[in-house]
Enzyme design. Structure first.
Site, PDB file in Angstrom:
ATOM      1  N   LEU A  97      -6.205  -1.187  -0.717  1.00  0.00           N
ATOM      2  CA  LEU A  97      -6.140  -1.355   0.736  1.00  0.00           C
ATOM      3  C   LEU A  97      -6.805  -2.667   1.123  1.00  0.00           C
ATOM      4  O   LEU A  97      -7.873  -2.697   1.725  1.00  0.00           O
ATOM      5  CB  LEU A  97      -6.857  -0.189   1.431  1.00  0.00           C
ATOM      6  CG  LEU A  97      -6.086   1.118   1.485  1.00  0.00           C
ATOM      7  CD1 LEU A  97      -6.975   2.231   2.011  1.00  0.00           C
ATOM      8  CD2 LEU A  97      -4.861   0.978   2.360  1.00  0.00           C
ATOM      9  N   SER A  98      -6.172  -3.754   0.712  1.00  0.00           N
ATOM     10  CA  SER A  98      -6.728  -5.064   1.004  1.00  0.00           C
ATOM     11  C   SER A  98      -5.586  -6.049   1.190  1.00  0.00           C
ATOM     12  O   SER A  98      -5.083  -6.644   0.241  1.00  0.00           O
ATOM     13  CB  SER A  98      -7.657  -5.522  -0.128  1.00  0.00           C
ATOM     14  OG  SER A  98      -8.023  -6.869   0.105  1.00  0.00           O
ATOM     15  N   GLU A  99      -5.121  -6.148   2.432  1.00  0.00           N
ATOM     16  CA  GLU A  99      -3.979  -7.014   2.727  1.00  0.00           C
ATOM     17  C   GLU A  99      -4.274  -8.457   2.333  1.00  0.00           C
ATOM     18  O   GLU A  99      -3.406  -9.155   1.834  1.00  0.00           O
ATOM     19  CB  GLU A  99      -3.619  -6.942   4.211  1.00  0.00           C
ATOM     20  CG  GLU A  99      -2.980  -5.627   4.637  1.00  0.00           C
ATOM     21  CD  GLU A  99      -4.005  -4.542   4.914  1.00  0.00           C
ATOM     22  OE1 GLU A  99      -5.220  -4.819   4.850  1.00  0.00           O
ATOM     23  OE2 GLU A  99      -3.585  -3.398   5.187  1.00  0.00           O
ATOM     24  N   PHE A 114       1.995  -2.173   8.905  1.00  0.00           N
ATOM     25  CA  PHE A 114       2.100  -2.574  10.308  1.00  0.00           C
ATOM     26  C   PHE A 114       1.758  -4.053  10.455  1.00  0.00           C
ATOM     27  O   PHE A 114       0.767  -4.518   9.886  1.00  0.00           O
ATOM     28  CB  PHE A 114       1.159  -1.730  11.167  1.00  0.00           C
ATOM     29  CG  PHE A 114       1.485  -0.265  11.130  1.00  0.00           C
ATOM     30  CD1 PHE A 114       2.428   0.268  12.000  1.00  0.00           C
ATOM     31  CD2 PHE A 114       0.873   0.572  10.217  1.00  0.00           C
ATOM     32  CE1 PHE A 114       2.741   1.619  11.952  1.00  0.00           C
ATOM     33  CE2 PHE A 114       1.187   1.928  10.162  1.00  0.00           C
ATOM     34  CZ  PHE A 114       2.126   2.456  11.031  1.00  0.00           C
ATOM     35  N   GLU A 172       0.833  -1.196   0.000  1.00  0.00           N
ATOM     36  CA  GLU A 172       0.000   0.000   0.000  1.00  0.00           C
ATOM     37  C   GLU A 172       0.874   1.255   0.000  1.00  0.00           C
ATOM     38  O   GLU A 172       1.679   1.444   0.924  1.00  0.00           O
ATOM     39  CB  GLU A 172      -0.900  -0.023   1.246  1.00  0.00           C
ATOM     40  CG  GLU A 172      -1.907  -1.160   1.196  1.00  0.00           C
ATOM     41  CD  GLU A 172      -2.476  -1.510   2.562  1.00  0.00           C
ATOM     42  OE1 GLU A 172      -2.141  -0.836   3.545  1.00  0.00           O
ATOM     43  OE2 GLU A 172      -3.254  -2.486   2.629  1.00  0.00           O
ATOM     44  N   ASP A 174       0.450  -5.508  12.677  1.00  0.00           N
ATOM     45  CA  ASP A 174      -0.873  -5.660  13.297  1.00  0.00           C
ATOM     46  C   ASP A 174      -1.953  -5.991  12.265  1.00  0.00           C
ATOM     47  O   ASP A 174      -2.967  -6.600  12.587  1.00  0.00           O
ATOM     48  CB  ASP A 174      -1.248  -4.359  14.020  1.00  0.00           C
ATOM     49  CG  ASP A 174      -0.088  -3.808  14.830  1.00  0.00           C
ATOM     50  OD1 ASP A 174      -0.163  -3.834  16.062  1.00  0.00           O
ATOM     51  OD2 ASP A 174       0.918  -3.354  14.216  1.00  0.00           O
ATOM     52  N   HIS A 234      -1.230  -0.514  16.055  1.00  0.00           N
ATOM     53  CA  HIS A 234      -0.106  -0.256  15.146  1.00  0.00           C
ATOM     54  C   HIS A 234       1.228  -0.417  15.873  1.00  0.00           C
ATOM     55  O   HIS A 234       2.230   0.136  15.444  1.00  0.00           O
ATOM     56  CB  HIS A 234      -0.174   1.163  14.587  1.00  0.00           C
ATOM     57  CG  HIS A 234      -1.434   1.494  13.869  1.00  0.00           C
ATOM     58  ND1 HIS A 234      -2.600   1.803  14.520  1.00  0.00           N
ATOM     59  CD2 HIS A 234      -1.725   1.537  12.542  1.00  0.00           C
ATOM     60  CE1 HIS A 234      -3.552   2.056  13.634  1.00  0.00           C
ATOM     61  NE2 HIS A 234      -3.054   1.890  12.430  1.00  0.00           N
TER      62      HIS A 234
END
Lengths: 345, 373
Positions: free
Chosen positions: A68-70, A93, A30, A95, A139
């Site tokens: 934005l889609s891990e 991150f 990202e 997290d 984070h």
């Protein structure tokens, strides 16, 4: 030739060198380029803290800004790895890994095993770890133990720029999935780093300081706190040996056991929560395999079992610090196992 | 404030990167009579621990540096003076002592420690110390680099112009070794001399670097004023093949340290930092291939490919051979291979890295042989 560069620059350089050497290396994440597809500067951001800045200008479309889609792009990176690319996915991150657990735990980690050794997954997933950045509980976690728990995934967490460069190059060349954990509060830390390419093998801990009285094992940011503690202990004539694990999976048990057999005392420092942590793992292994060498109970210095606080005052208290590490070392040297303030003879 | 009868003892500078040293212990007590060459104290740097020898004679009147403490290079650590110099004068000397500056001080410090030059063999790193006097070129051995001369380079530079280089495949020079034979390395050495503008030089070679120096004396005799061969290859077929193989194969500290320990008579000299520095070199891309190529060309099957002593003896260059009596890499018996054509000195209680382990003695022999004053 060697010159002083920061850990952030060292990671950038490792990516640059490997992308130059091997056309199958691609980088995705990202905003790792930032500005693609929108007006303005093409290469504006280079990731959330600028680690990949400048790489787009050199390597172009081999750096991909993702949605934005891990779940999607980590899965895509793993799939591409099985098909011949060597992707490096940046996940901002650590997290955020929660939404990619199936891709990592059930797919990437299992392919080599479930396809009879015929599938390889040379993917690197880079992510920032650790507290102290005023980024709050979602984070700031040190999730290294979560990944270390899974067979089939390798876990790396460097403490300095030299190691970061050599370990990232090794991670990219490695044929298995690697979770590469970058402590965000070490990004600015500089040390001597050769301009050339080099790879540091996995499973080789670094001994940063020799000492015969107590072994302090750590990794990442807290290595520096352990060194501070060792200097404080030396003023009381206690010589600590400081071991930087560098890689958590595989882990260098031999160096830990060798050291404990000489010192008879062990302090394990881990920025992760105490339960099922690297600290508890190392403590258990030494208890099981070097019990006869121990002259005192193993001490663990970890973050508390609570989410990372947003209050700066509390966050600073949350991370293991040098006085608490020195205090733990002194406890191993006390005949009663309590905590005297000084053991200087 | 100059006083010929009071002589400062200062923290030495060993090698180009040393900025400070830790006193590990004094070997002489205050009041002792000191002769030139006496062991005075031990100093530990981040690279190595070594003994500081007395450069001048006198009575040890003051010991100022305490064991366990760290002092910068050139800091006053002790004072020698004749016995009849009054205490007040010694005290005044200590009080008035200023770390010397000038041509050996600030300017030299400001100059780059290491230089790089583009040669036909690729980019080579080198160092240059000193000015005037004879020209000396230091050539390290297999797997080494110019820092193998850390106790040598500044001692010789007191009266000579001294160059030391990293051969191709070594140190911070190019890792490409186009021709891994002695002739190839010698050609690279001559290419370096041409590029930097080094005329005929006194070649000082250690181990493989000694064989490279001999090859150079045979292939280009007009470039070589004299030879100093330290634990040199090229003087007989035997070599410790297990060492060569172990050095190449080691990828971690735990494998490498025992291998490095065979280089010294006193294995305690192999510090964690020395091991780490060698590992940092060995991890660089290209080094493994370079070392394997050199080993295959020079030591295949555990025997030295280039045995040159017959030809070198016939060539008639002034030659000094120095060996450590405890050398476990190349047997000290090779020291006499050149017979009456060379001066041979075997230093007991030193190993293969004799120029580090017995630096004072080796430096004195080199200065005498080369004519450094």
């Amino acid at each position: 030739m060697a010159r002083k560069i920061s850990m952030k620059q060292a990671i950038n350089e490792a990516l640059d060198l490997e992308m130059t050497r091997d056309p199958s290396v691609v980088v995705m994440g990202e905003d790792i380029v930032g500005g693609t597809g929108s007006p303005g500067e093409d290469d504006a951001w280079g990731g959330v803290l600028g680690v990949t800045k400048g790489l787009y200008a050199k390597h172009g479309d081999r750096l991909m800004d993702t949605p934005l889609s891990e779940s999607a792009y980590v899965g895509a990176a793993i799939g591409a790895a099985t098909c011949g690319l060597r992707p490096v996915a940046e996940l901002m991150f650590i997290d955020f890994m929660g939404v990619c657990f199936d891709q990592i735990f059930n797919q990437a980690a299992k392919f080599r095993y479930m396809f009879g050794g015929k599938a390889e997954t040379p993917v690197v997933i880079r992510a920032m770890v650790g507290a102290g950045f005023r980024a709050a509980a979602q984070h700031s976690q040190m999730l290294t133990p979560v990944f270390t728990h899974i067979p089939g995934v390798k876990v790396v967490c460097p403490s300095n720029a030299y190691d970061a460069k050599g370990l990232l190059i090794q991670s990219i060349r490695d044929n298995d999935p690697v979770i590469f954990c970058e402590h965000k509060n070490l990004y600015g830390l500089e040390c001597d780093v050769p301009a050339e390419s080099y790879a540091i093998p996995f499973g080789e801990a670094n001994v940063l300081r020799d000492g015969g009285d107590v072994t302090i094992v750590s990794y990442g940011l807290t290595v520096h706190r352990a060194m501070e503690a060792a200097e404080a202990l030396a003023r009381d004539r206690v010589e600590a040996e400081v071991v930087d694990l560098r890689t958590l999976s595989p882990i260098d048990w031999d160096t830990i056991i060798d050291s404990v057999e000489r010192t008879g005392r062990l302090v394990v420092v881990d920025e992760a929560h105490p339960r099922c942590s690297i600290a508890s793992d190392v403590a258990a292994f030494v208890g099981q395999n070097a019990f006869g060498a121990l002259k005192a109970g193993v001490q663990m210095v970890t973050a508390p079992h609570v989410p990372v606080p947003f209050s700066p005052v509390l966050e600073d208290l949350y991370i293991p610090n040098a006085p608490s590490i020195a205090e733990a070392a002194r406890r191993t040297l006390s005949p009663t196992g309590t905590s005297p303030r000084s053991i200087a003879a | 404030m100059q006083n010929e009868r009071i002589k400062p003892i200062v923290m030495p500078k060993w090698g180009l990167s040393m900025s400070e040293g830790k006193i590990t212990g004094w070997l002489k007590q205050p009041g002792s009579t000191i002769a030139v060459g006496d062991d005075l104290l031990e100093v530990e740097t981040d690279k190595i621990t070594n003994v500081v020898e007395a450069g001048e004679a006198g009575t040890l009147r003051r010991v100022l540096a305490e064991p366990g403490n760290v002092y910068p290079v050139k800091a006053l650590i002790a004072v020698l003076a004749d016995p009849d110099v009054p205490e007040t004068e010694v005290d005044a000397f200590v009080a008035g002592y200023a770390v010397p500056k000038g041509d050996d001080g600030a300017e030299a410090e400001a100059a780059p420690r290491y230089l790089f030059t583009e040669t036909p063999a690729g980019t080579l790193r080198y160092a240059k110390r000193g000015d005037g006097g004879p020209t000396v070129l230091l050539v390290h051995g297999f797997g080494g680099d110019l820092d193998n001369w850390l106790f040598t380079i500044d001692a010789l530079a007191e009266g000579a112009t001294v160059y030391a280089l990293d051969l191709p495949g070594h140190g911070q020079s190019t890792k490409a070794v186009a021709d891994p034979t002695l002739a190839g390395l010698s050609a690279a050495l001559r290419g370096f001399m041409d590029t930097v503008g080094i005329g005929p030089a006194h070649l000082v070679g250690h181990s493989m670097g000694g064989a490279v120096s001999m090859r150079t004396a045979l292939d280009a005799p007009d470039r070589v004023a004299s030879l100093s061969l330290i634990a040199s290859a090229g003087l007989g077929p035997e070599i410790n093949h297990a060492y060569i193989q172990g050095f190449i194969a080691a990828t971690g500290r735990r494998d490498l340290k025992p291998v490095l320990e065979t280089l010294f008579a006193d294995p305690g000299l192999v510090s964690r930092q020395m091991t780490e520095d060698v590992l940092k070199y060995k991890r660089l891309d290209g080094v493994d291939g370079a070392l394997r190529a050199l080993s295959a060309a020079l030591f295949d099957g555990g025997a030295q490919a280039g045995v040159l002593h017959g030809a070198v003896a016939a060539a008639g260059k002034p030659t000094l051979v120095v060996w450590g009596g405890q050398d476990r890499i190349i047997p000290a018996a090779h020291a006499t291979a050149l017979g009456s054509n060379a001066r041979a000195e075997v230093i007991p209680n030193a190993g293969h890295m004799v120029q580090m382990e017995a630096a004072g003695t080796v430096n004195a022999l080199l200065k005498e042989h080369i004519g450094v004053r």
